[in-house]
Design a protein around this motif. Structure first.
Motif, PDB file in Angstrom:
ATOM      1  N   THR A   5       0.811  -1.222   0.000  1.00 41.32           N
ATOM      2  CA  THR A   5       0.000   0.000   0.000  1.00 41.32           C
ATOM      3  C   THR A   5       0.844   1.272   0.000  1.00 41.32           C
ATOM      4  O   THR A   5       0.290   2.370  -0.082  1.00 41.32           O
ATOM      5  N   GLY A   6       2.168   1.148   0.117  1.00 40.26           N
ATOM      6  CA  GLY A   6       3.036   2.325   0.177  1.00 40.26           C
ATOM      7  C   GLY A   6       3.335   2.786   1.582  1.00 40.26           C
ATOM      8  O   GLY A   6       3.822   3.899   1.786  1.00 40.26           O
ATOM      9  N   LYS A   7       3.087   1.937   2.567  1.00 42.74           N
ATOM     10  CA  LYS A   7       3.228   2.328   3.972  1.00 42.74           C
ATOM     11  C   LYS A   7       4.644   2.799   4.314  1.00 42.74           C
ATOM     12  O   LYS A   7       4.806   3.836   4.971  1.00 42.74           O
ATOM     13  N   THR A   8       5.664   2.059   3.883  1.00 43.06           N
ATOM     14  CA  THR A   8       7.034   2.413   4.263  1.00 43.06           C
ATOM     15  C   THR A   8       7.491   3.736   3.637  1.00 43.06           C
ATOM     16  O   THR A   8       7.997   4.609   4.351  1.00 43.06           O
ATOM     17  N   PRO A   9       7.334   3.943   2.315  1.00 43.69           N
ATOM     18  CA  PRO A   9       7.736   5.247   1.775  1.00 43.69           C
ATOM     19  C   PRO A   9       6.892   6.401   2.300  1.00 43.69           C
ATOM     20  O   PRO A   9       7.405   7.513   2.466  1.00 43.69           O
ATOM     21  N   VAL A  10       5.611   6.169   2.574  1.00 42.44           N
ATOM     22  CA  VAL A  10       4.774   7.221   3.162  1.00 42.44           C
ATOM     23  C   VAL A  10       5.293   7.595   4.548  1.00 42.44           C
ATOM     24  O   VAL A  10       5.399   8.775   4.902  1.00 42.44           O
ATOM     25  N   THR A  11       5.638   6.577   5.349  1.00 41.88           N
ATOM     26  CA  THR A  11       6.172   6.823   6.689  1.00 41.88           C
ATOM     27  C   THR A  11       7.471   7.622   6.618  1.00 41.88           C
ATOM     28  O   THR A  11       7.675   8.567   7.381  1.00 41.88           O
ATOM     29  N   ALA A  12       8.347   7.229   5.701  1.00 42.00           N
ATOM     30  CA  ALA A  12       9.633   7.926   5.566  1.00 42.00           C
ATOM     31  C   ALA A  12       9.429   9.379   5.151  1.00 42.00           C
ATOM     32  O   ALA A  12      10.047  10.296   5.718  1.00 42.00           O
ATOM     33  N   GLN A  13       8.565   9.622   4.163  1.00 41.29           N
ATOM     34  CA  GLN A  13       8.365  10.998   3.691  1.00 41.29           C
ATOM     35  C   GLN A  13       7.694  11.854   4.753  1.00 41.29           C
ATOM     36  O   GLN A  13       8.024  13.032   4.917  1.00 41.29           O
ATOM     37  N   LEU A  14       6.757  11.271   5.496  1.00 40.79           N
ATOM     38  CA  LEU A  14       6.128  12.003   6.600  1.00 40.79           C
ATOM     39  C   LEU A  14       7.181  12.425   7.623  1.00 40.79           C
ATOM     40  O   LEU A  14       7.217  13.584   8.070  1.00 40.79           O
ATOM     41  N   ALA A  15       8.064  11.503   7.989  1.00 40.66           N
ATOM     42  CA  ALA A  15       9.109  11.814   8.966  1.00 40.66           C
ATOM     43  C   ALA A  15      10.054  12.892   8.442  1.00 40.66           C
ATOM     44  O   ALA A  15      10.432  13.809   9.177  1.00 40.66           O
ATOM     45  N   LEU A  16      10.441  12.810   7.173  1.00 43.57           N
ATOM     46  CA  LEU A  16      11.336  13.810   6.596  1.00 43.57           C
ATOM     47  C   LEU A  16      10.691  15.194   6.595  1.00 43.57           C
ATOM     48  O   LEU A  16      11.345  16.199   6.884  1.00 43.57           O
ATOM     49  N   ASP A  17       9.401  15.250   6.290  1.00 37.91           N
ATOM     50  CA  ASP A  17       8.720  16.542   6.258  1.00 37.91           C
ATOM     51  C   ASP A  17       8.526  17.108   7.660  1.00 37.91           C
ATOM     52  O   ASP A  17       8.627  18.323   7.866  1.00 37.91           O
ATOM     53  N   ARG A  54      15.725  -1.061   8.404  1.00 33.99           N
ATOM     54  CA  ARG A  54      16.983  -0.641   7.800  1.00 33.99           C
ATOM     55  C   ARG A  54      16.755   0.319   6.635  1.00 33.99           C
ATOM     56  O   ARG A  54      17.497   1.290   6.458  1.00 33.99           O
ATOM     57  N   LEU A  55      15.708   0.064   5.850  1.00 31.96           N
ATOM     58  CA  LEU A  55      15.384   0.968   4.750  1.00 31.96           C
ATOM     59  C   LEU A  55      14.999   2.340   5.284  1.00 31.96           C
ATOM     60  O   LEU A  55      15.482   3.372   4.789  1.00 31.96           O
ATOM     61  N   LEU A  56      14.146   2.379   6.304  1.00 28.41           N
ATOM     62  CA  LEU A  56      13.748   3.656   6.904  1.00 28.41           C
ATOM     63  C   LEU A  56      14.957   4.408   7.453  1.00 28.41           C
ATOM     64  O   LEU A  56      15.083   5.616   7.280  1.00 28.41           O
ATOM     65  N   ALA A  57      15.861   3.673   8.132  1.00 25.41           N
ATOM     66  CA  ALA A  57      17.052   4.313   8.698  1.00 25.41           C
ATOM     67  C   ALA A  57      17.912   4.939   7.610  1.00 25.41           C
ATOM     68  O   ALA A  57      18.455   6.037   7.783  1.00 25.41           O
ATOM     69  N   GLY A  58      18.043   4.251   6.480  1.00 27.71           N
ATOM     70  CA  GLY A  58      18.819   4.811   5.381  1.00 27.71           C
ATOM     71  C   GLY A  58      18.162   6.045   4.781  1.00 27.71           C
ATOM     72  O   GLY A  58      18.837   7.032   4.479  1.00 27.71           O
ATOM     73  N   LEU A  59      16.847   6.014   4.636  1.00 28.87           N
ATOM     74  CA  LEU A  59      16.124   7.155   4.066  1.00 28.87           C
ATOM     75  C   LEU A  59      16.163   8.368   4.988  1.00 28.87           C
ATOM     76  O   LEU A  59      16.146   9.513   4.529  1.00 28.87           O
ATOM     77  N   LEU A  60      16.213   8.127   6.307  1.00 23.42           N
ATOM     78  CA  LEU A  60      16.191   9.217   7.277  1.00 23.42           C
ATOM     79  C   LEU A  60      17.581   9.651   7.721  1.00 23.42           C
ATOM     80  O   LEU A  60      17.703  10.540   8.561  1.00 23.42           O
ATOM     81  N   ASP A  61      18.616   9.040   7.155  1.00 28.57           N
ATOM     82  CA  ASP A  61      19.982   9.377   7.547  1.00 28.57           C
ATOM     83  C   ASP A  61      20.246  10.869   7.321  1.00 28.57           C
ATOM     84  O   ASP A  61      19.995  11.404   6.235  1.00 28.57           O
ATOM     85  N   GLY A  62      20.734  11.546   8.353  1.00 29.23           N
ATOM     86  CA  GLY A  62      21.023  12.967   8.251  1.00 29.23           C
ATOM     87  C   GLY A  62      19.868  13.869   8.642  1.00 29.23           C
ATOM     88  O   GLY A  62      20.040  15.092   8.727  1.00 29.23           O
ATOM     89  N   SER A  63      18.683  13.284   8.900  1.00 33.06           N
ATOM     90  CA  SER A  63      17.513  14.097   9.257  1.00 33.06           C
ATOM     91  C   SER A  63      17.450  14.425  10.745  1.00 33.06           C
ATOM     92  O   SER A  63      16.690  15.303  11.153  1.00 33.06           O
ATOM     93  N   GLY A  64      18.239  13.699  11.569  1.00 45.96           N
ATOM     94  CA  GLY A  64      18.159  13.864  13.015  1.00 45.96           C
ATOM     95  C   GLY A  64      17.131  12.964  13.667  1.00 45.96           C
ATOM     96  O   GLY A  64      17.049  12.891  14.892  1.00 45.96           O
ATOM     97  N   TRP A  65      16.337  12.258  12.859  1.00 49.82           N
ATOM     98  CA  TRP A  65      15.350  11.320  13.392  1.00 49.82           C
ATOM     99  C   TRP A  65      15.991   9.947  13.573  1.00 49.82           C
ATOM    100  O   TRP A  65      16.870   9.545  12.800  1.00 49.82           O
ATOM    101  N   ARG A  66      15.525   9.227  14.599  1.00 50.62           N
ATOM    102  CA  ARG A  66      16.007   7.873  14.847  1.00 50.62           C
ATOM    103  C   ARG A  66      14.942   6.853  14.432  1.00 50.62           C
ATOM    104  O   ARG A  66      13.750   7.142  14.438  1.00 50.62           O
TER     105      ARG A  66
END
Length: 282
Positions: A5-17, A54-66
């Motif tokens: 359904t796109g849950k993982t990329p949606v979660t990552a983009q929400l966190a980045l924003d 691991r995918l989420l961690a890579g996408l959020l690297d440098g954002s300050g989010w854990r």
């Protein structure tokens, strides 16, 4: 639905924003298929961590989010709350059915729906079918009543939901990350995801030519030795010069890939649609 359904990329983009808006935060994920009970902070290279973590961690690297993996998500939330740098917001990835964790907002991706009426009075009604283990749905339509935001994959104008539910939209776009100069030899598609057909169609479109073979593994495939032996046989038979996979599969395949044909990755990006974007609603 159970997957795709796109849950993982949606979660990552929400966190980045949310990070870009100045909020300190963390994602808590169960780590499906991982032997690590947690809580543990995950990086893209954490051995044994779940593929989505691991995918989420890579996408959020440098954002300050854990990204915190915790089989019992209540423990992960409590662990974060006890840290010196307490986050402003915690996103529970895949948390709609999580009992024992109080939360302020549930965001539910509707995988199927119908609309009634005409714009601008277009109304949204969720649809579902047989729930697991008898079908591929997580729960009946009554589960949608617990959510404060319904997220639908469509453009504007978005329908309206019930009075106590906001409706937001999203769209997916894709790019192909090649390992070097464009390769024109035989390409093989390899994935271990819930709905491989959409990945395969986008990969073929971006390659500009048919694939020699599509290898479909089970969702969250671990790619152990026996699996790789079978994959190697199929790659040899197809005369593969390039293997195209998903970003989620790459985090597991890359450390094991060695001298096999180069890996290309189909990357997915999420953008928000509608008058009010999901991060704004959150």
């Amino acid at each position: 639905a159970l997957g795709g359904t796109g849950k993982t990329p949606v979660t990552a983009q929400l966190a980045l924003d949310l990070a870009a808006a100045g909020l300190r935060g963390a994602i808590v994920t169960r780590g499906y298929g991982s032997p690590l009970p947690g809580p543990v902070v995950v990086s893209a290279a954490t051995p044994g961590a779940g593929d989505e973590a691991r995918l989420l961690a890579g996408l959020l690297d440098g954002s300050g989010w854990r990204v915190v993996q915790s089989r019992r998500r209540a423990l992960g939330v409590a662990w974060l709350a006890a840290q010196a740098a307490t986050p402003d917001i915690i996103v529970l990835e895949d948390g709609h059915q999580t009992a024992g964790v109080g939360r302020h907002l549930d965001v539910l991706i509707l995988d199927a729906w119908r609309t009634t009426g005409e714009p601008p009075a277009l109304c949204l009604e969720p649809r579902t079918g047989a729930v697991a283990p008898f079908g591929h749905w997580r729960e009946s339509v009554r589960g949608a009543d617990r959510a404060g935001v319904w997220l639908v994959e469509m453009g504007s104008p978005l329908p309206v939901g019930p009075p106590d539910v906001a409706v937001a939209g999203f769209a997916r776009s894709y790019g192909l990350q090649l390992p070097g100069p464009a390769l024109t030899g035989a390409a093989v598609l390899l994935s271990g995801i819930a709905r491989p057909a959409a990945f395969e169609a986008e990969a073929v479109r971006l390659l500009g030519r048919p694939a020699a073979l599509a290898i479909r593994c089970r969702d969250h495939e671990s790619y152990d030795g026996r699996c790789l032996v079978r994959i190697d046989k199929l790659l040899d038979e197809a005369g593969a010069d390039l293997v195209v996979t998903t970003a989620k599969d790459k985090v597991k395949l890359a450390p094991l890939w060695g001298r096999r044909p180069p890996l290309a990755v189909l990357e997915m990006q999420v953008s928000w649609t509608g008058d009010k974007a999901l991060p704004e609603l959150v």
